[in-house]
Design a protein around this motif. Structure first.
Motif, PDB file in Angstrom:
ATOM      1  N   UNK A 130      50.871  33.521  13.021  1.00 22.55           N
ATOM      2  CA  UNK A 130      50.037  32.614  12.240  1.00 22.55           C
ATOM      3  C   UNK A 130      49.866  31.249  12.891  1.00 22.55           C
ATOM      4  N   UNK A 131      50.665  30.971  13.916  1.00 17.42           N
ATOM      5  CA  UNK A 131      50.525  29.722  14.656  1.00 17.42           C
ATOM      6  C   UNK A 131      49.758  29.920  15.966  1.00 17.42           C
ATOM      7  N   UNK A 132      49.192  31.116  16.160  1.00 19.34           N
ATOM      8  CA  UNK A 132      48.388  31.373  17.347  1.00 19.34           C
ATOM      9  C   UNK A 132      49.155  31.960  18.515  1.00 19.34           C
ATOM     10  N   UNK A 133      50.418  32.320  18.321  1.00 18.70           N
ATOM     11  CA  UNK A 133      51.210  32.955  19.381  1.00 18.70           C
ATOM     12  C   UNK A 133      50.979  34.465  19.365  1.00 18.70           C
ATOM     13  N   UNK A 134      51.019  35.067  20.535  1.00 23.22           N
ATOM     14  CA  UNK A 134      50.945  36.515  20.654  1.00 23.22           C
ATOM     15  C   UNK A 134      51.949  36.995  21.680  1.00 23.22           C
ATOM     16  N   UNK A 135      52.502  38.204  21.522  1.00 27.29           N
ATOM     17  CA  UNK A 135      53.454  38.736  22.504  1.00 27.29           C
ATOM     18  C   UNK A 135      52.757  39.031  23.827  1.00 27.29           C
ATOM     19  N   UNK A 136      53.179  38.335  24.873  1.00 19.62           N
ATOM     20  CA  UNK A 136      52.502  38.430  26.167  1.00 19.62           C
ATOM     21  C   UNK A 136      53.290  39.209  27.204  1.00 19.62           C
ATOM     22  N   UNK A 137      54.557  39.460  26.943  1.00 25.08           N
ATOM     23  CA  UNK A 137      55.342  40.316  27.838  1.00 25.08           C
ATOM     24  C   UNK A 137      56.401  41.032  27.014  1.00 25.08           C
ATOM     25  N   UNK A 138      56.957  42.084  27.595  1.00 28.02           N
ATOM     26  CA  UNK A 138      57.943  42.901  26.911  1.00 28.02           C
ATOM     27  C   UNK A 138      59.162  43.090  27.797  1.00 28.02           C
ATOM     28  N   UNK A 139      60.221  43.577  27.206  1.00 27.08           N
ATOM     29  CA  UNK A 139      61.452  43.853  27.949  1.00 27.08           C
ATOM     30  C   UNK A 139      61.928  45.254  27.633  1.00 27.08           C
ATOM     31  N   UNK A 140      62.677  45.819  28.566  1.00 28.92           N
ATOM     32  CA  UNK A 140      63.312  47.122  28.387  1.00 28.92           C
ATOM     33  C   UNK A 140      64.734  47.037  28.909  1.00 28.92           C
ATOM     34  N   UNK A 141      65.650  47.703  28.204  1.00 25.16           N
ATOM     35  CA  UNK A 141      67.033  47.797  28.656  1.00 25.16           C
ATOM     36  C   UNK A 141      67.384  49.269  28.822  1.00 25.16           C
ATOM     37  N   UNK A 142      68.074  49.561  29.924  1.00 27.24           N
ATOM     38  CA  UNK A 142      68.510  50.937  30.210  1.00 27.24           C
ATOM     39  C   UNK A 142      70.032  51.020  30.182  1.00 27.24           C
ATOM     40  N   UNK A 143      70.527  52.182  29.859  1.00 28.21           N
ATOM     41  CA  UNK A 143      71.942  52.500  30.032  1.00 28.21           C
ATOM     42  C   UNK A 143      72.034  53.628  31.050  1.00 28.21           C
ATOM     43  N   UNK A 144      72.822  53.399  32.099  1.00 29.74           N
ATOM     44  CA  UNK A 144      72.924  54.358  33.205  1.00 29.74           C
ATOM     45  C   UNK A 144      74.213  55.161  33.061  1.00 29.74           C
ATOM     46  N   UNK A 145      74.073  56.476  33.079  1.00 32.85           N
ATOM     47  CA  UNK A 145      75.218  57.378  33.139  1.00 32.85           C
ATOM     48  C   UNK A 145      75.617  57.476  34.616  1.00 32.85           C
ATOM     49  N   UNK A 146      76.642  56.731  35.006  1.00 34.65           N
ATOM     50  CA  UNK A 146      76.965  56.577  36.428  1.00 34.65           C
ATOM     51  C   UNK A 146      77.282  57.897  37.123  1.00 34.65           C
ATOM     52  N   UNK A 147      78.127  58.781  36.571  1.00 35.35           N
ATOM     53  CA  UNK A 147      78.404  60.043  37.287  1.00 35.35           C
ATOM     54  C   UNK A 147      77.150  60.869  37.544  1.00 35.35           C
ATOM     55  N   UNK A 148      76.155  60.716  36.676  1.00 36.88           N
ATOM     56  CA  UNK A 148      74.936  61.501  36.830  1.00 36.88           C
ATOM     57  C   UNK A 148      73.927  60.817  37.753  1.00 36.88           C
ATOM     58  N   UNK A 149      74.080  59.514  37.984  1.00 40.07           N
ATOM     59  CA  UNK A 149      73.061  58.751  38.707  1.00 40.07           C
ATOM     60  C   UNK A 149      72.816  59.272  40.119  1.00 40.07           C
ATOM     61  N   UNK A 150      73.863  59.734  40.774  1.00 40.92           N
ATOM     62  CA  UNK A 150      73.680  60.367  42.072  1.00 40.92           C
ATOM     63  C   UNK A 150      73.925  59.490  43.278  1.00 40.92           C
ATOM     64  N   UNK A 151      74.329  58.229  43.074  1.00 37.40           N
ATOM     65  CA  UNK A 151      74.648  57.384  44.220  1.00 37.40           C
ATOM     66  C   UNK A 151      75.909  57.902  44.915  1.00 37.40           C
ATOM     67  N   UNK A 152      75.942  57.784  46.226  1.00 36.04           N
ATOM     68  CA  UNK A 152      77.125  58.142  47.008  1.00 36.04           C
ATOM     69  C   UNK A 152      78.071  56.949  46.980  1.00 36.04           C
ATOM     70  N   UNK A 153      79.134  57.051  46.187  1.00 34.03           N
ATOM     71  CA  UNK A 153      80.060  55.930  46.044  1.00 34.03           C
ATOM     72  C   UNK A 153      80.786  55.614  47.346  1.00 34.03           C
ATOM     73  N   UNK A 154      80.825  56.571  48.277  1.00 32.78           N
ATOM     74  CA  UNK A 154      81.521  56.337  49.540  1.00 32.78           C
ATOM     75  C   UNK A 154      80.579  55.863  50.639  1.00 32.78           C
ATOM     76  N   UNK A 155      79.295  55.990  50.390  1.00 28.33           N
ATOM     77  CA  UNK A 155      78.332  55.600  51.408  1.00 28.33           C
ATOM     78  C   UNK A 155      77.989  54.129  51.328  1.00 28.33           C
ATOM     79  N   UNK A 156      77.291  53.596  52.321  1.00 27.40           N
ATOM     80  CA  UNK A 156      76.908  52.190  52.316  1.00 27.40           C
ATOM     81  C   UNK A 156      75.873  51.918  51.230  1.00 27.40           C
TER      82      UNK A 156
END
Length: 417
Positions: A130-156
């Motif tokens: 009502x004051x002339x503001x409008x939502x101009x951007x949005x945000x997203x938050x993720x939760x990562x299941x680390x064992x499933x993510x697939x990164x090589x914990x021993x690699x660089x």
């Protein structure tokens, strides 16, 4: 009960600042007690004339603050903004028009100063339209299941000859501001960070007595250039069979290259005992899921509006940004507050844009709040037309607006204020 007319809305004096802080804490349900440490830390921000309060006698019952800000337009130009924050009305004094009086006063002053837009982060969705503001951007938050993510914990973690190091707050205050300036100039919707921001977020200034120092990870390219910075904290949780179930929560991550971003996510997903990572606030089209070897390991846990914009000068706002296409559009912009609005012809191309008043027939009619949702390229005029929030005066005008205003990447504001 005091009448609304008996409540004085006025700029807060330095002597009244502790009472204003008490009302702020009360309005945000933090408890009314203001510690000396908090008062000392916050007092350095006090700017006469930019803090408003509603006073019922000597008691402050509503708060409002604004400050100078720069918000990045599409294309990287910094735009002068009136940042609105610390808006509260005490529960005993709601529905008396106190916010309207404070907002009206502040926006008029912002217009007089020559600010192009006003900005805020809305705690409640239904208040600020009502004051002339409008939502101009949005945000997203993720939760990562680390064992499933697939990164090589021993690699660089860096595949490009770079490195990730842990640093302290002193080092962050040295390297962070320059990196942030590079990142925010390339990120529509991003805002500037003051020296006070860096002091407060690295513990040099302690506003929140419960603040704890995070881990700071910095990514440097092979030539030593700082390209990424992440702040995160880790809890201490173990299962009944002595299995680690720790969660790393990211407070902040800025990166100037996808390689730096990937390296920092690889780093935090490779920490021993960490089985889950919470991303913190990210852009809705963030690269994060696709940086994981298994994108399905990241699930969305929050998705919401974030930065709200109120346009104070239509011509300057539309000229300040760049455009990915070429075309012309006549906009009829309505503004009930009378701060801006009128009929304008937007002529845009990849080489630049002009926006000038015109008497030509309008092709698209919309409220200034709807224009704000389109300004950074995050919303579709076609969608708004389907909702009845913009009106086509010429068939196909909404499609033209989308071709001109929408962007290939979505805007994002990494910060709360």
């Amino acid at each position: 009960m005091s009448r609304a007319a008996d409540i004085d809305v006025r700029p807060v004096t330095e002597a009244e600042y502790p009472e204003w802080l008490r009302a702020l804490r009360t309005g945000f349900l933090l408890g009314p007690t203001v510690s000396e440490d908090e008062l000392t830390a916050r007092a350095t921000q006090f700017e006469p004339g930019r803090y408003l309060g509603a006073f019922d006698g000597d008691r402050c019952v509503a708060t409002f603050r604004s400050f100078a800000q720069e918000v990045t337009a599409v294309g990287g130009a910094p735009v002068r903004a009136d940042a609105v924050s610390a808006v509260t009305v005490t529960a005993t004094h709601r529905r008396r028009g106190l916010l309207t009086r404070m907002m009206t006063r502040d926006l008029a002053a912002a217009k007089e100063r020559g600010d192009v837009v006003a900005t805020l982060i809305a705690a409640e969705y239904s208040i600020y339209g009502r004051f002339g503001f409008g939502p101009a951007s949005h945000e997203t938050e993720w939760t990562i299941d680390v064992p499933r993510a697939g990164f090589d914990a021993r690699g660089p973690v860096c595949a490009d000859g770079g490195r990730v190091d842990l640093v302290d707050g002193d080092e962050v205050r040295k390297i962070g501001p320059e990196l942030h300036e590079r990142v925010r100039r390339a990120t529509p919707g991003a805002i500037n960070r003051s020296d006070w921001w860096w002091q407060n977020n690295t513990g040099a200034v302690r506003v929140d007595p419960k603040w704890t120092e995070p881990f700071w990870a910095v990514h440097r390219a092979a030539d030593g250039t700082v390209e990424g910075l992440m702040a995160y904290e880790v809890d201490n949780r173990w299962g009944d069979t002595k299995q680690p179930l720790n969660t790393a929560s990211v407070r902040s991550l800025i990166a100037s290259t996808p390689a730096a971003e990937r390296a920092l996510w690889h780093h935090v997903c490779s920490i021993d005992w960490v089985t889950q990572v919470k991303s913190g606030s990210r852009a809705p089209d963030d690269l994060l899921p696709l940086l994981l070897p298994d994108p399905r390991a990241a699930r969305i846990t929050t998705q919401a509006d974030w930065l709200w914009v109120r346009i104070l000068d239509v011509e300057r706002a539309l000229r300040s940004r760049t455009y990915e296409g070429t075309g012309s559009l006549v906009l009829e912009v309505t503004d009930r507050a009378g701060l801006t609005g009128g009929r304008y012809r937007l002529e845009a191309s990849t080489a630049g844009a002009s926006c000038t008043p015109t008497r030509d027939r309008a092709e698209l009619t919309l409220d200034v709040a709807e224009l704000a949702t389109l300004w950074l390229g995050d919303e579709s005029a076609v969608r708004l037309a389907a909702l009845g929030r913009v009106r086509e005066e010429r068939a196909g005008a909404a499609l033209v607006a989308d071709a001109l205003l929408r962007t290939s990447r979505r805007p994002w504001c990494p910060d709360m204020f």
